[in-house]
Design a protein around this motif. Structure first.
Motif, mmCIF file in Angstrom:
data_model
loop_
_atom_site.group_PDB
_atom_site.id
_atom_site.type_symbol
_atom_site.label_atom_id
_atom_site.label_comp_id
_atom_site.label_asym_id
_atom_site.label_seq_id
_atom_site.Cartn_x
_atom_site.Cartn_y
_atom_site.Cartn_z
ATOM 1 N N TYR A 45 0.838 -1.199 0.000
ATOM 2 C CA TYR A 45 0.000 0.000 0.000
ATOM 3 C C TYR A 45 0.870 1.245 0.000
ATOM 4 C CZ TYR A 45 -3.768 -3.234 1.027
ATOM 5 O OH TYR A 45 -4.658 -4.271 0.950
ATOM 6 N N CYS A 46 0.362 2.280 -0.634
ATOM 7 C CA CYS A 46 1.121 3.527 -0.823
ATOM 8 C C CYS A 46 1.341 4.242 0.507
ATOM 9 C CB CYS A 46 0.366 4.422 -1.795
ATOM 10 S SG CYS A 46 1.166 6.005 -2.100
ATOM 11 N N GLY A 47 2.567 4.642 0.744
ATOM 12 C CA GLY A 47 2.889 5.386 1.951
ATOM 13 C C GLY A 47 2.440 6.833 1.884
ATOM 14 N N LYS A 91 -3.703 0.940 -3.126
ATOM 15 C CA LYS A 91 -3.023 -0.296 -3.472
ATOM 16 C C LYS A 91 -1.868 -0.019 -4.427
ATOM 17 C CE LYS A 91 -2.703 -4.863 -3.563
ATOM 18 N NZ LYS A 91 -2.333 -5.634 -2.370
ATOM 19 N N MET A 92 -0.733 -0.689 -4.190
ATOM 20 C CA MET A 92 0.430 -0.579 -5.070
ATOM 21 C C MET A 92 0.450 -1.779 -6.009
ATOM 22 S SD MET A 92 2.311 2.143 -3.920
ATOM 23 C CE MET A 92 4.096 1.923 -4.020
ATOM 24 N N HIS A 93 1.053 -1.615 -7.168
ATOM 25 C CA HIS A 93 1.224 -2.722 -8.095
ATOM 26 C C HIS A 93 2.639 -2.700 -8.662
ATOM 27 C CE1 HIS A 93 0.039 0.637 -10.773
ATOM 28 N NE2 HIS A 93 0.856 0.061 -11.631
ATOM 29 N N MET A 151 7.457 -0.580 -7.285
ATOM 30 C CA MET A 151 6.037 -0.649 -6.973
ATOM 31 C C MET A 151 5.451 0.738 -7.198
ATOM 32 S SD MET A 151 5.257 -3.771 -5.987
ATOM 33 C CE MET A 151 3.852 -3.756 -4.887
ATOM 34 N N VAL A 152 4.297 0.784 -7.889
ATOM 35 C CA VAL A 152 3.685 2.056 -8.266
ATOM 36 C C VAL A 152 2.284 2.137 -7.684
ATOM 37 C CG1 VAL A 152 3.035 3.556 -10.178
ATOM 38 C CG2 VAL A 152 5.009 2.048 -10.415
ATOM 39 N N ASN A 173 0.399 7.488 -8.310
ATOM 40 C CA ASN A 173 1.625 7.150 -9.054
ATOM 41 C C ASN A 173 2.905 7.276 -8.227
ATOM 42 O OD1 ASN A 173 0.457 6.410 -11.560
ATOM 43 N ND2 ASN A 173 0.191 8.577 -12.087
ATOM 44 N N ASN A 174 2.778 7.338 -6.924
ATOM 45 C CA ASN A 174 3.966 7.310 -6.070
ATOM 46 C C ASN A 174 4.732 6.022 -6.367
ATOM 47 O OD1 ASN A 174 5.794 7.793 -3.933
ATOM 48 N ND2 ASN A 174 4.529 6.564 -2.548
ATOM 49 N N THR A 175 6.038 6.134 -6.571
ATOM 50 C CA THR A 175 6.850 4.989 -6.976
ATOM 51 C C THR A 175 7.889 4.671 -5.902
ATOM 52 O OG1 THR A 175 6.579 5.598 -9.302
ATOM 53 C CG2 THR A 175 8.344 4.055 -8.780
ATOM 54 N N THR A 176 8.002 3.395 -5.577
ATOM 55 C CA THR A 176 8.948 2.944 -4.563
ATOM 56 C C THR A 176 9.835 1.854 -5.138
ATOM 57 O OG1 THR A 176 7.377 3.418 -2.781
ATOM 58 C CG2 THR A 176 9.190 1.930 -2.271
#
Length: 276
Positions: A118-120, A125-127, A137-138, A143-146
C-alpha cells in the motif's frame, strides 16, 4: 558467462526456462533447502515441480552462472523428507557462500515486496511496475513509486595497540561478544557514523578509519559496511542500554571467544587475528 560477474540482477528472466533454474522459496521467513547425503543445496526448478506446491509473490531475481533465479513464498506443508526449512543464520553455516548471498537477495526482495503493498503517501493499493529493466512498486492512484531500498549500517573493528574492542549487546547470548555496529543516520557520512556509534555505545574516540568491505544483511534489509579504526582517546563507558559490557581483548583471548561465521563481523575479527 565468465566468473567476472557471478550474478546478473534482472526483473525479467535472462535465459530460457530450464530445469536447473534456482528457486529460493520461503515459508514463515525460513528458506526451503534440499538435503542429500548431509549436503545442503538450493532447490532447482525440477525439484520444485515435484512438490506440487502453490507459490505466491514470485519474483525473478536475475541469473547465476547461466541459470535464472526466482524467489517466492508458500504455505504448503512439505511432505518430502529431503526438503527442509532453514533460517538464514543457520543456512550461513551450512551452504557455500555465494548461495547464501543469493538467498539473502531473495529475502531482501520479498521483504520489500511485502512492505510496499500500500502507498505510503495516499494509502492506495500498489502494483508492480511493468518494466523489463526497472523493479518498482507504483501507486494505483497517485503514481507514487517505490524502489527496493536497503538500510546502511556500519560495523567496525577498533584496535588499541595489539588489542581489539569487543562488546556484549543486551540481545546477545551469554558470553558472546562482537565488534561495534549501528545504523547510519540520514545525512550522515559512513565515517561520521563510525565515530558516533563507537562514542555513543562505549564512550571512546577513534581515528584512522579505513574501509574494510561490505555485506548484504537481510534482517530485514540492511547493508553492512565494514571498517577498521584505531583508538584515539577516552575510557570505555558502555551506554547501558544497547551495550552492557565492553573491553579490550588480546589475540589469545579473542581466539578463545570467537565462533567463525560468514558474517562481516566475523571477517573483521579474523582480520584482527591474522594481523596481530
Amino acid at each position: 558467462m565468465d566468473d567476472y560477474i557471478l550474478f546478473q540482477p534482472s526483473v525479467k528472466p535472462l535465459h530460457n526456462e530450464d530445469e536447473g533454474d534456482y528457486w529460493f522459496l520461503f515459508r514463515d521467513d525460513k528458506l526451503m533447502v534440499y538435503e542429500k547425503d548431509g549436503k545442503i543445496s538450493i532447490p532447482r526448478r525440477k525439484d520444485v515441480l515435484k512438490l506440487n506446491i502453490s507459490i505466491y509473490n514470485i519474483q525473478c531475481m536475475g541469473a547465476y552462472f547461466g541459470y535464472n533465479c526466482y524467489c517466492g513464498e508458500f504455505v504448503d506443508i512439505l511432505d518430502d523428507e529431503k526438503n527442509k526449512l532453514m533460517d538464514l543464520k543457520t543456512l550461513s553455516k551450512s551452504i557455500e557462500e555465494n548461495y547464501y548471498y543469493l538467498a539473502s537477495k531473495a529475502k531482501l526482495l520479498l521483504n520489500w515486496l511485502k512492505s510496499n503493498q500500500y502507498c505510503g503517501r495516499c494509502g492506495s493499493k500498489m502494483h508492480m511496475k511493468d518494466s523489463k529493466s526497472e523493479r518498482a512498486m507504483v501507486c494505483s492512484m497517485c503514481n507514487n513509486t517505490t524502489w527496493p531500498r536497503t538500510s546502511p549500517a556500519i560495523i567496525v573493528a577498533v584496535t588499541k595497540g595489539d588489542k581489539l574492542l569487543l562488546a556484549h549487546n543486551r540481545q546477545f547470548p551469554n558470553g558472546r561478544y562482537s565488534v561495534i555496529a549501528g545504523f547510519v543516520e540520514y545525512g550522515e557520512t559512513l565515517e561520521e557514523c563510525v565515530k558516533r556509534e563507537v562514542y555513543e555505545e562505549v564512550g571512546i574516540k577513534v581515528r584512522n578509519i579505513k574501509y574494510f568491505g561490505s555485506q548484504p544483511w537481510p534482517f530485514p534489509n540492511s547493508m553492512m559496511i565494514g571498517f577498521t579504526a584505531e583508538y584515539l582517546d577516552g575510557e570505555i563507558k558502555v551506554d547501558g542500554d544497547e551495550i552492557i559490557d565492553a573491553n579490550w581483548f588480546t589475540k589469545e583471548e579473542v581466539l578463545r571467544m570467537h565462533n567463525k561465521s560468514i558474517s562481516l563481523g566475523s571477517q573483521l575479527i579474523e582480520w584482527f587475528i591474522k594481523t596481530y
